[in-house]
Design a protein around this motif. Sequence first.
Motif, PDB file in Angstrom:
ATOM      1  N   ARG A  69      -5.901   8.105   3.294  1.00 11.14           N
ATOM      2  CA  ARG A  69      -6.840   8.746   4.222  1.00 11.14           C
ATOM      3  C   ARG A  69      -6.439   8.576   5.685  1.00 11.14           C
ATOM      4  NH1 ARG A  69     -11.710   5.782   1.073  1.00 11.14           N
ATOM      5  NH2 ARG A  69     -11.711   7.057  -0.827  1.00 11.14           N
ATOM      6  N   LEU A  81     -15.268   0.777   9.894  1.00 16.91           N
ATOM      7  CA  LEU A  81     -15.061   2.218  10.032  1.00 16.91           C
ATOM      8  C   LEU A  81     -16.376   2.982   9.920  1.00 16.91           C
ATOM      9  CD1 LEU A  81     -11.844   2.617   7.835  1.00 16.91           C
ATOM     10  CD2 LEU A  81     -11.983   2.994  10.301  1.00 16.91           C
ATOM     11  N   LEU A 118      -6.918   3.660   1.563  1.00 11.96           N
ATOM     12  CA  LEU A 118      -6.945   3.579   3.029  1.00 11.96           C
ATOM     13  C   LEU A 118      -5.698   4.220   3.637  1.00 11.96           C
ATOM     14  CD1 LEU A 118      -8.294  -0.060   3.452  1.00 11.96           C
ATOM     15  CD2 LEU A 118      -9.462   2.018   4.201  1.00 11.96           C
ATOM     16  N   HIS A 178     -13.649  -1.304   5.870  1.00  6.71           N
ATOM     17  CA  HIS A 178     -14.504  -0.180   5.483  1.00  6.71           C
ATOM     18  C   HIS A 178     -15.809  -0.183   6.279  1.00  6.71           C
ATOM     19  CE1 HIS A 178     -12.621   2.107   2.287  1.00  6.71           C
ATOM     20  NE2 HIS A 178     -12.204   0.993   1.709  1.00  6.71           N
ATOM     21  N   HIS A 203      -6.533   5.749   7.334  1.00  8.59           N
ATOM     22  CA  HIS A 203      -7.276   4.674   7.989  1.00  8.59           C
ATOM     23  C   HIS A 203      -6.392   3.460   8.261  1.00  8.59           C
ATOM     24  CE1 HIS A 203     -11.139   6.497   6.111  1.00  8.59           C
ATOM     25  NE2 HIS A 203     -10.877   7.022   7.281  1.00  8.59           N
TER      26      HIS A 203
END
Length: 278
Positions: free
Chosen positions: A188, A215, A185, A212, A190
């Motif tokens: 990336r 998202l 995470l 997750h 996020h």
Amino acid sequence: PQFIAYRDYLLSEPHLQGAVSLRECIANPDEALNGGILEPLASLRRAGKIENHNYIVLIDALCEAEYHRPDHGDTITSFLIKHMPNFPPWLKVIATVRSQLQDITKQLPYTRIGLDKMTTNEGLHKDLLDYINFRLHNSPSIQSNVTSSTSGKLESGNMSQHKFSQHLLNLSQGSFLFVKLTLDLLERGHLVVKSSGYKVLPVSLAQIYLLHFNLRFPTVRSFEKVTHILSVCLAALYPLTLLEIYYSVNSLLIDRFLPWEEFLQRFKLLSGFLVKRL
């Protein structure tokens, strides 16, 4: 490859093939294990057709069977307990179980190794820290994410990474999966570390999975497209093929029939969450 002699013996004895068929394993699992596997292996070993080494049988997640306990008969754990005296000493069993359900294995005569006891397992502590540092050193995006909250001094980079490594190590409670998913995470983008307190980091796997899903499915409408697929897969006692999932999903729909092409599009939305069975 280690039991080629057993395979050849199985092919030459039709009655033995019948003894270990799926039908017989369900109808008479005791005889299937003893007469179809353990006794032939012992016989081949005595005849010198199986090399004089120790061999390992790996049984993963004994606790999973506890969620689907039958009304009668054995679970995998009770089945093992019953038949352990019949296992030859050279055929070793390695079984795994979640720590919170380890009581189900009390009667198994196995040596116990705890893989998530950070306080007593120095190897686990070292392996986790090595993995975290490896990911840090090989990912510029994680490095910049972790060090972005510092005051900007050049010498603070290594210090902040060390502090982050220790913090994530403590959060993990021995879980490699938690560490991997958290670092993914961060890599990336996020998750963005906003302070040296790392309050933005998840503290459990449940929080990671929730993030997750939020998202991937930001609205209720987007999640509704995959609800039936998830329901079918979670309810199944064994991994389903794509076609089995498709027919099961349509059995849940009353007002309309879901075309194959539309089903595939919806299934692709779960890429990364579900692994397709070939």
